[in-house]
Design a protein around this motif. Structure first.
Motif, mmCIF file in Angstrom:
data_model
loop_
_atom_site.group_PDB
_atom_site.id
_atom_site.type_symbol
_atom_site.label_atom_id
_atom_site.label_comp_id
_atom_site.label_asym_id
_atom_site.label_seq_id
_atom_site.Cartn_x
_atom_site.Cartn_y
_atom_site.Cartn_z
ATOM 1 N N ASN A 62 52.918 53.919 1.093
ATOM 2 C CA ASN A 62 53.485 54.151 2.416
ATOM 3 C C ASN A 62 54.542 53.086 2.681
ATOM 4 O OD1 ASN A 62 51.871 56.397 3.590
ATOM 5 N ND2 ASN A 62 50.223 55.012 3.019
ATOM 6 N N TYR A 63 55.796 53.531 2.751
ATOM 7 C CA TYR A 63 56.935 52.641 2.913
ATOM 8 C C TYR A 63 57.218 52.317 4.378
ATOM 9 C CZ TYR A 63 58.818 53.875 -1.768
ATOM 10 O OH TYR A 63 59.038 54.078 -3.099
ATOM 11 N N ALA A 78 55.911 48.310 0.594
ATOM 12 C CA ALA A 78 54.663 49.087 0.585
ATOM 13 C C ALA A 78 53.556 48.244 -0.025
ATOM 14 C CB ALA A 78 54.837 50.373 -0.222
ATOM 15 N N GLU A 79 52.347 48.430 0.480
ATOM 16 C CA GLU A 79 51.176 47.782 -0.116
ATOM 17 C C GLU A 79 50.659 48.671 -1.234
ATOM 18 O OE1 GLU A 79 49.567 44.736 0.720
ATOM 19 O OE2 GLU A 79 51.481 44.485 1.749
ATOM 20 N N GLY A 87 42.071 45.189 -8.957
ATOM 21 C CA GLY A 87 41.314 45.211 -7.720
ATOM 22 C C GLY A 87 42.002 44.536 -6.549
ATOM 23 N N LYS A 88 43.138 43.902 -6.773
ATOM 24 C CA LYS A 88 43.838 43.197 -5.710
ATOM 25 C C LYS A 88 45.029 44.027 -5.236
ATOM 26 C CE LYS A 88 46.062 38.820 -4.687
ATOM 27 N NZ LYS A 88 46.601 37.579 -5.231
ATOM 28 N N MET A 89 45.284 44.010 -3.938
ATOM 29 C CA MET A 89 46.450 44.683 -3.372
ATOM 30 C C MET A 89 47.538 43.630 -3.136
ATOM 31 S SD MET A 89 45.576 47.877 -3.123
ATOM 32 C CE MET A 89 46.428 48.758 -1.828
ATOM 33 N N THR A 90 48.782 44.076 -3.169
ATOM 34 C CA THR A 90 49.904 43.193 -2.889
ATOM 35 C C THR A 90 51.057 44.010 -2.325
ATOM 36 O OG1 THR A 90 51.203 41.343 -3.763
ATOM 37 C CG2 THR A 90 51.005 43.286 -5.165
ATOM 38 N N THR A 107 66.060 48.747 -7.477
ATOM 39 C CA THR A 107 65.232 47.670 -8.004
ATOM 40 C C THR A 107 63.837 47.771 -7.408
ATOM 41 O OG1 THR A 107 65.894 46.117 -6.277
ATOM 42 C CG2 THR A 107 67.156 46.056 -8.323
ATOM 43 N N SER A 108 62.841 47.436 -8.201
ATOM 44 C CA SER A 108 61.456 47.375 -7.737
ATOM 45 C C SER A 108 60.950 45.962 -7.991
ATOM 46 C CB SER A 108 60.582 48.382 -8.479
ATOM 47 O OG SER A 108 60.966 49.700 -8.162
ATOM 48 N N SER A 109 60.343 45.365 -6.951
ATOM 49 C CA SER A 109 59.871 43.986 -7.037
ATOM 50 C C SER A 109 58.451 43.897 -6.517
ATOM 51 C CB SER A 109 60.773 43.064 -6.210
ATOM 52 O OG SER A 109 62.117 43.179 -6.610
ATOM 53 N N ILE A 110 57.764 42.824 -6.944
ATOM 54 C CA ILE A 110 56.400 42.550 -6.504
ATOM 55 C C ILE A 110 56.383 41.167 -5.864
ATOM 56 C CG2 ILE A 110 55.780 41.678 -8.803
ATOM 57 C CD1 ILE A 110 52.931 42.721 -8.333
#
Length: 129
Positions: A62-63, A78-79, A87-90, A107-110
């Motif tokens: 969900n953006y 988005a999360e 198991g971790k969300m970011t 681009t996609s980043s974390i």
């Protein structure tokens, strides 16, 4: 790891005058991934909103995001599940830089634990006429 290359296509259409619906298909390392993305503007939030679902994960992204001051870069956060920590969300960010009517740089980043963004994917989308 060395960069992976992939090729694909994105077909977009308007739904009414509000939503952009995009269907994505690309192949990487011998497997095909398909996705559907929605992007629209929420006047109450004064933000762009949307979703992403794909054939590689069970997570619905969900953006929510904004356009920069230049009006040329749309950044959507988005999360989602952290692929580097089970198991971790970011937080993830997909950014689209509109270079011309026929070229978008994606681009996609974390977001890392130290608060820094790390780009893990870049691509060019060129309009086929």
């Amino acid at each position: 790891q060395p960069p992976m290359k992939s090729a694909g296509s994105m077909t977009s259409r308007m739904l009414g005058g509000f939503w952009v619906i995009s269907e994505v298909s690309y192949e990487t390392e011998g497997s095909t991934m398909n996705a559907i993305q929605t992007i629209g503007y929420d006047p109450a939030k004064k933000k762009y909103v949307g979703t992403w679902v794909d054939s590689a994960t069970s997570h619905m992204w969900n953006y929510e995001g904004t356009v920069d001051e230049s009006g040329k870069v749309l950044a959507l956060d988005a999360e989602g599940p952290n692929f580097m920590a089970d198991g971790k969300m970011t937080t993830f960010r997909d950014a689209y830089e509109f270079k011309s009517p026929d070229l978008i740089i994606s681009t996609s980043s974390i977001l890392m634990d130290d608060g820094k963004w790390v780009t893990f994917m870049t691509g060019e989308m060129r309009r086929v006429k």
